[in-house]
Enzyme design. Sequence first.
Site, PDB file in Angstrom:
ATOM      1  CB  SER A 152      -0.890   0.011   1.236  1.00 37.28           C
ATOM      2  OG  SER A 152      -1.404   1.316   1.414  1.00 37.28           O
ATOM      3  CG  HIS A 206      -4.060  -1.423  -1.400  1.00 41.60           C
ATOM      4  ND1 HIS A 206      -5.232  -2.092  -1.632  1.00 41.60           N
ATOM      5  CD2 HIS A 206      -4.331  -0.520  -0.424  1.00 41.60           C
ATOM      6  CE1 HIS A 206      -6.182  -1.615  -0.834  1.00 41.60           C
ATOM      7  NE2 HIS A 206      -5.658  -0.664  -0.091  1.00 41.60           N
ATOM      8  CG  ASP A 218      -4.977   2.904   0.787  1.00 37.88           C
ATOM      9  OD1 ASP A 218      -5.965   2.165   0.741  1.00 37.88           O
ATOM     10  OD2 ASP A 218      -3.876   2.558   1.252  1.00 37.88           O
ATOM     11  CG  MET A 278      -7.955   7.905   1.971  1.00 39.76           C
ATOM     12  SD  MET A 278      -7.141   7.999   3.569  1.00 39.76           S
ATOM     13  CE  MET A 278      -6.361   6.376   3.627  1.00 39.76           C
ATOM     14  CG  HIS A 336      -9.286   0.770  -0.314  1.00 36.83           C
ATOM     15  ND1 HIS A 336      -8.644   0.625   0.897  1.00 36.83           N
ATOM     16  CD2 HIS A 336     -10.605   0.873  -0.017  1.00 36.83           C
ATOM     17  CE1 HIS A 336      -9.531   0.651   1.872  1.00 36.83           C
ATOM     18  NE2 HIS A 336     -10.735   0.809   1.341  1.00 36.83           N
ATOM     19  CG  MET A 345     -11.126   4.170   1.928  1.00 38.96           C
ATOM     20  SD  MET A 345      -9.546   4.122   2.808  1.00 38.96           S
ATOM     21  CE  MET A 345      -8.426   4.028   1.417  1.00 38.96           C
ATOM     22  CG  MET A 373     -11.682  -1.554   5.457  1.00 35.31           C
ATOM     23  SD  MET A 373     -10.107  -1.358   4.593  1.00 35.31           S
ATOM     24  CE  MET A 373      -9.152  -0.411   5.789  1.00 35.31           C
ATOM     25  N   GLY A 397      -8.579   5.233   6.856  1.00 32.63           N
ATOM     26  CA  GLY A 397      -8.195   6.637   6.926  1.00 32.63           C
ATOM     27  C   GLY A 397      -6.697   6.840   7.134  1.00 32.63           C
ATOM     28  CG  PHE A 398      -5.272   8.004   9.685  1.00 33.64           C
ATOM     29  CD1 PHE A 398      -4.694   9.197   9.258  1.00 33.64           C
ATOM     30  CD2 PHE A 398      -6.569   8.027  10.185  1.00 33.64           C
ATOM     31  CE1 PHE A 398      -5.400  10.398   9.342  1.00 33.64           C
ATOM     32  CE2 PHE A 398      -7.275   9.222  10.274  1.00 33.64           C
ATOM     33  CZ  PHE A 398      -6.689  10.417   9.849  1.00 33.64           C
ATOM     34  N   GLY A 399      -2.609   4.880   7.801  1.00 33.52           N
ATOM     35  CA  GLY A 399      -1.726   3.723   7.898  1.00 33.52           C
ATOM     36  C   GLY A 399      -1.227   3.560   9.316  1.00 33.52           C
ATOM     37  N   GLY A 400      -0.593   2.426   9.572  1.00 39.11           N
ATOM     38  CA  GLY A 400       0.089   2.225  10.842  1.00 39.11           C
ATOM     39  C   GLY A 400      -0.789   2.011  12.053  1.00 39.11           C
ATOM     40  CG  ASP A 414      -6.276  -2.057   3.536  1.00 38.40           C
ATOM     41  OD1 ASP A 414      -5.180  -1.814   4.083  1.00 38.40           O
ATOM     42  OD2 ASP A 414      -6.865  -1.261   2.777  1.00 38.40           O
ATOM     43  N   GLY A 415      -5.046  -3.407   6.757  1.00 35.83           N
ATOM     44  CA  GLY A 415      -4.944  -2.692   8.029  1.00 35.83           C
ATOM     45  C   GLY A 415      -4.238  -3.528   9.083  1.00 35.83           C
ATOM     46  N   GLY A 416      -3.060  -3.077   9.480  1.00 41.05           N
ATOM     47  CA  GLY A 416      -2.337  -3.777  10.539  1.00 41.05           C
ATOM     48  C   GLY A 416      -1.786  -5.130  10.136  1.00 41.05           C
ATOM     49  N   GLY A 445       1.017  -1.532   4.291  1.00 41.15           N
ATOM     50  CA  GLY A 445       1.615  -0.221   4.063  1.00 41.15           C
ATOM     51  C   GLY A 445       2.810  -0.005   4.962  1.00 41.15           C
TER      52      GLY A 445
HETATM   53  C1  DX5 Z   1      -6.132   2.489   5.542  1.00 45.04           C
HETATM   54  C2  DX5 Z   1      -5.724   2.019   4.173  1.00 45.04           C
HETATM   55  C3  DX5 Z   1      -4.686   0.988   4.163  1.00 45.04           C
HETATM   56  C4  DX5 Z   1      -3.387   1.378   4.810  1.00 45.04           C
HETATM   57  C5  DX5 Z   1      -2.957   0.187   5.594  1.00 45.04           C
HETATM   58  O1  DX5 Z   1      -7.271   3.264   5.461  1.00 45.04           O
HETATM   59  O2  DX5 Z   1      -6.849   1.489   3.489  1.00 45.04           O
HETATM   60  O3  DX5 Z   1      -4.464   0.467   2.854  1.00 45.04           O
HETATM   61  O4  DX5 Z   1      -2.371   1.729   3.928  1.00 45.04           O
HETATM   62  O5  DX5 Z   1      -1.876   0.572   6.310  1.00 45.04           O
HETATM   63  P1  DX5 Z   1      -1.078  -0.377   7.314  1.00 45.04           P
HETATM   64  O6  DX5 Z   1      -0.635  -1.572   6.532  1.00 45.04           O
HETATM   65  O7  DX5 Z   1       0.024   0.524   7.713  1.00 45.04           O
HETATM   66  O8  DX5 Z   1      -2.016  -0.725   8.437  1.00 45.04           O
HETATM   67 ZN    ZN Z   2      -6.481   0.370   1.573  1.00 44.47          ZN
END
Ligand code: DX5
Ligand code: ZN
Length: 222
Positions: free
Chosen positions: A7, A32, A34, A36, A65, A67, A136, A141-144, A174-176, A196
């Site tokens: 991502s 991937h 994202d 937003m 993706h 959003m 999800m 909304g955010f990475g990490g 997707d996520g974590g 990501g």
């Molecule tokens: C979050 C995104 C993800 C994000 C995942 O809203 O849809 O694609 O990049 O990030 P990580 O892998 O850091 O949780």
């Molecule tokens: Zn995503």
Amino acid sequence: MVELLPSILSADFARLADEVAAAERGGGTVIHVDVMDGHFVPNITLGPPVVKSLRKATRLPLDCHLMIENPDEYIPAFADAGADWVSVHYEACRHLHRSLELIAHHGMKPAVVLNPATRVNLIVDILPMVHHVLIMSVNPGFGGQSFIPFSLEKIRRLAQLRQEMGLAFRIEVDGGVAHDTVARIVQAGADLLVAGNAVFGAGHAERDARDLLAAARKAAGE
Ligand code: DX5
Ligand code: ZN
């Protein structure tokens, strides 16, 4: 077969082509992206112009993706920009069936995304239409962010439905997705792994993609 989808949200946007190339050398097979809009999610990222540039920078499929609110209005622009897969949120679509048909009509692979609080059972009727379902495992909304554990139960439920209905859609998460979560995610039945922070966060995308994919394949017995 499990696949890794880096991502770019956590990449260095000023060096995007290099970052994508490094993740590809590390074994990433789909990029991937994202998207937003600052309305559906509390963050703003990128849109069709960046997808168009990415299209020239890599041969890998681009998994967009969305959003965003009113995704139908932008689906033609993503098709023109070179998107290959497009996923829309269940929560953002008033007429989900129509949105999925629109994506397919534009020659892209349609997919539906479920936020953590949205139940898998709500999408049973449209499963025959989708290329994949994106679960999800954080609030978008955010990475990490940290992986939400009950996502595993949703992945299992979806894998069970896929078998019962005799379908072949893929299950994306997707996520974590990271070293400490990836084995459980794969064992629950996911085969498209978005990452990501775990790929780009430390500035060693090739190495970190390779290590994460190796852990995923091991857990899958591949
Ligand atoms: C979050 C995104 C993800 C994000 C995942 O809203 O849809 O694609 O990049 O990030 P990580 O892998 O850091 O949780
Ligand atoms: Zn995503």
